[in-house]
Design a protein around this motif. Sequence first.
Motif, PDB file in Angstrom:
ATOM      1  N   ASP A  42      23.713  88.203  56.424  1.00  0.00           N
ATOM      2  CA  ASP A  42      22.977  89.378  56.911  1.00  0.00           C
ATOM      3  C   ASP A  42      21.537  88.929  57.103  1.00  0.00           C
ATOM      4  N   GLU A  43      21.035  88.992  58.327  1.00  0.00           N
ATOM      5  CA  GLU A  43      19.697  88.485  58.606  1.00  0.00           C
ATOM      6  C   GLU A  43      18.859  89.499  59.367  1.00  0.00           C
ATOM      7  N   VAL A  44      17.570  89.560  59.009  1.00  0.00           N
ATOM      8  CA  VAL A  44      16.607  90.305  59.814  1.00  0.00           C
ATOM      9  C   VAL A  44      16.195  89.401  60.966  1.00  0.00           C
ATOM     10  N   GLN A  45      16.442  89.854  62.191  1.00  0.00           N
ATOM     11  CA  GLN A  45      16.102  89.053  63.356  1.00  0.00           C
ATOM     12  C   GLN A  45      14.685  89.312  63.848  1.00  0.00           C
ATOM     13  N   SER A  46      14.212  90.536  63.671  1.00  0.00           N
ATOM     14  CA  SER A  46      12.847  90.830  64.107  1.00  0.00           C
ATOM     15  C   SER A  46      12.308  92.071  63.405  1.00  0.00           C
ATOM     16  N   GLN A  47      11.001  92.084  63.234  1.00  0.00           N
ATOM     17  CA  GLN A  47      10.265  93.237  62.731  1.00  0.00           C
ATOM     18  C   GLN A  47       9.346  93.688  63.860  1.00  0.00           C
ATOM     19  N   GLY A  48       9.234  94.988  64.066  1.00  0.00           N
ATOM     20  CA  GLY A  48       8.442  95.467  65.182  1.00  0.00           C
ATOM     21  C   GLY A  48       7.398  96.488  64.809  1.00  0.00           C
ATOM     22  N   THR A  49       7.202  97.429  65.697  1.00  0.00           N
ATOM     23  CA  THR A  49       6.231  98.498  65.510  1.00  0.00           C
ATOM     24  C   THR A  49       6.980  99.769  65.141  1.00  0.00           C
ATOM     25  N   VAL A  50       6.278 100.883  65.175  1.00  0.00           N
ATOM     26  CA  VAL A  50       6.916 102.150  64.808  1.00  0.00           C
ATOM     27  C   VAL A  50       7.990 102.564  65.807  1.00  0.00           C
ATOM     28  N   ASN A  51       7.977 102.010  67.016  1.00  0.00           N
ATOM     29  CA  ASN A  51       8.979 102.425  68.006  1.00  0.00           C
ATOM     30  C   ASN A  51       9.583 101.277  68.805  1.00  0.00           C
ATOM     31  N   HIS A  52       9.413 100.043  68.319  1.00  0.00           N
ATOM     32  CA  HIS A  52      10.000  98.923  69.060  1.00  0.00           C
ATOM     33  C   HIS A  52      10.115  97.688  68.176  1.00  0.00           C
ATOM     34  N   ALA A  53      11.251  97.025  68.277  1.00  0.00           N
ATOM     35  CA  ALA A  53      11.441  95.708  67.643  1.00  0.00           C
ATOM     36  C   ALA A  53      12.034  94.795  68.703  1.00  0.00           C
ATOM     37  N   PRO A  54      11.383  93.691  69.019  1.00  0.00           N
ATOM     38  CA  PRO A  54      11.883  92.820  70.084  1.00  0.00           C
ATOM     39  C   PRO A  54      13.215  92.172  69.717  1.00  0.00           C
ATOM     40  N   VAL A  55      14.110  92.118  70.673  1.00  0.00           N
ATOM     41  CA  VAL A  55      15.409  91.473  70.472  1.00  0.00           C
ATOM     42  C   VAL A  55      15.568  90.414  71.558  1.00  0.00           C
ATOM     43  N   TYR A  56      15.810  89.180  71.137  1.00  0.00           N
ATOM     44  CA  TYR A  56      15.965  88.074  72.070  1.00  0.00           C
ATOM     45  C   TYR A  56      17.425  87.644  72.076  1.00  0.00           C
ATOM     46  N   VAL A  57      18.084  87.866  73.200  1.00  0.00           N
ATOM     47  CA  VAL A  57      19.517  87.595  73.301  1.00  0.00           C
ATOM     48  C   VAL A  57      19.822  86.136  72.968  1.00  0.00           C
ATOM     49  N   ARG A  58      18.982  85.234  73.445  1.00  0.00           N
ATOM     50  CA  ARG A  58      19.200  83.810  73.172  1.00  0.00           C
ATOM     51  C   ARG A  58      19.192  83.534  71.665  1.00  0.00           C
ATOM     52  N   GLU A  59      18.292  84.190  70.927  1.00  0.00           N
ATOM     53  CA  GLU A  59      18.209  83.980  69.483  1.00  0.00           C
ATOM     54  C   GLU A  59      19.433  84.549  68.769  1.00  0.00           C
ATOM     55  N   VAL A  60      19.940  85.681  69.259  1.00  0.00           N
ATOM     56  CA  VAL A  60      21.164  86.256  68.683  1.00  0.00           C
ATOM     57  C   VAL A  60      22.323  85.272  68.851  1.00  0.00           C
ATOM     58  N   VAL A  61      22.459  84.698  70.047  1.00  0.00           N
ATOM     59  CA  VAL A  61      23.524  83.724  70.298  1.00  0.00           C
ATOM     60  C   VAL A  61      23.347  82.501  69.406  1.00  0.00           C
ATOM     61  N   LYS A  62      22.110  82.023  69.295  1.00  0.00           N
ATOM     62  CA  LYS A  62      21.823  80.839  68.481  1.00  0.00           C
ATOM     63  C   LYS A  62      22.217  81.050  67.023  1.00  0.00           C
ATOM     64  N   ARG A  63      21.836  82.186  66.446  1.00  0.00           N
ATOM     65  CA  ARG A  63      22.138  82.440  65.036  1.00  0.00           C
ATOM     66  C   ARG A  63      23.646  82.671  64.831  1.00  0.00           C
ATOM     67  N   THR A  64      24.290  83.282  65.796  1.00  0.00           N
ATOM     68  CA  THR A  64      25.735  83.506  65.696  1.00  0.00           C
ATOM     69  C   THR A  64      26.480  82.175  65.665  1.00  0.00           C
ATOM     70  N   LEU A  65      26.084  81.255  66.526  1.00  0.00           N
ATOM     71  CA  LEU A  65      26.703  79.930  66.531  1.00  0.00           C
ATOM     72  C   LEU A  65      26.393  79.171  65.240  1.00  0.00           C
ATOM     73  N   ALA A  66      25.179  79.311  64.745  1.00  0.00           N
ATOM     74  CA  ALA A  66      24.788  78.606  63.518  1.00  0.00           C
ATOM     75  C   ALA A  66      25.651  79.020  62.331  1.00  0.00           C
ATOM     76  N   HIS A  67      26.044  80.288  62.309  1.00  0.00           N
ATOM     77  CA  HIS A  67      26.860  80.784  61.194  1.00  0.00           C
ATOM     78  C   HIS A  67      28.362  80.617  61.449  1.00  0.00           C
ATOM     79  N   GLY A  68      28.726  80.220  62.664  1.00  0.00           N
ATOM     80  CA  GLY A  68      30.150  80.107  62.985  1.00  0.00           C
ATOM     81  C   GLY A  68      30.840  81.451  62.955  1.00  0.00           C
ATOM     82  N   ALA A  69      30.118  82.515  63.315  1.00  0.00           N
ATOM     83  CA  ALA A  69      30.664  83.867  63.248  1.00  0.00           C
ATOM     84  C   ALA A  69      31.651  84.114  64.383  1.00  0.00           C
ATOM     85  N   VAL A  70      32.664  84.922  64.084  1.00  0.00           N
ATOM     86  CA  VAL A  70      33.653  85.318  65.078  1.00  0.00           C
ATOM     87  C   VAL A  70      33.261  86.655  65.706  1.00  0.00           C
TER      88      VAL A  70
END
Length: 242
Positions: A150-178
């Motif tokens: 379980d990982e925090v990918q980003s911290q943002g402001t009161v109404n936005h937290a940036p999400v980077y699709v490439r980083e999501v893919v990278k971390r998913t591969l790193a964990h070998g998640a299905v």
Amino acid sequence: MPPETKAEPDKEKPHYLGHRQRLRERLLKSGAGSLQDYELLELLLCLALPRIDVKPIAKNLISRFGSFAAVMAAEPEQLMEVSGIKENTAAAIKTVQAAAILMQKQDVLKNPVLSSWRAVLDYCHSIMANEKNEQFRLLFLDGKNALIADEVQSQGTVNHAPVYVREVVKRTLAHGAVSIIMAHNHPTGDPTPSRDDIEMTRAVQRALAEIGVSVHDHIIIGRKGHASLRSLGYMDAAKAAR
């Protein structure tokens, strides 16, 4: 003969000791549900502050932060702005919060996630509902739907937290998640998904589908509830492919 001496009368015990004992007895006999929020907080505070009346402090904390859960989630610096709260007491409060989160996480770990969905929601709510800024998390699952990480990918402001699709893919591969579950909070309290939430979810779905990883759900946590993009119909394959 020595002068006669009189025995000193017993010092009167502070009034709050009897009240405190009654709270303990009620807790042990009838459970936490028999106590008001501030009374449960009193019992916690008296462990760190045994020699003073903590009822006013407990009421001030509830008044300042709004609820028992919000007191637990407050930052130590915020807690110590309340009269009577020092570092030791703030540490006691944060210890209780950490223990509660650990218990819920262990409930999630011991069962396949999809068969204990209520535990997943409770866990996400406990760690995100009272955050002052948006937080985006990923829960990585193995082939048996057990939680890998379980990982925090980003911290943002009161109404936005940036999400980077490439980083999501990278971390998913790193964990070998299905598969994964996405989660983020709305500090406004309203868990209704925005257009950006929906579009980001579909972008992540498309990217992970390319490597054979599924997205079970995207959960949005508000203070008093949650929204599931899967249940709302925003995550079917046809829509995600658009």
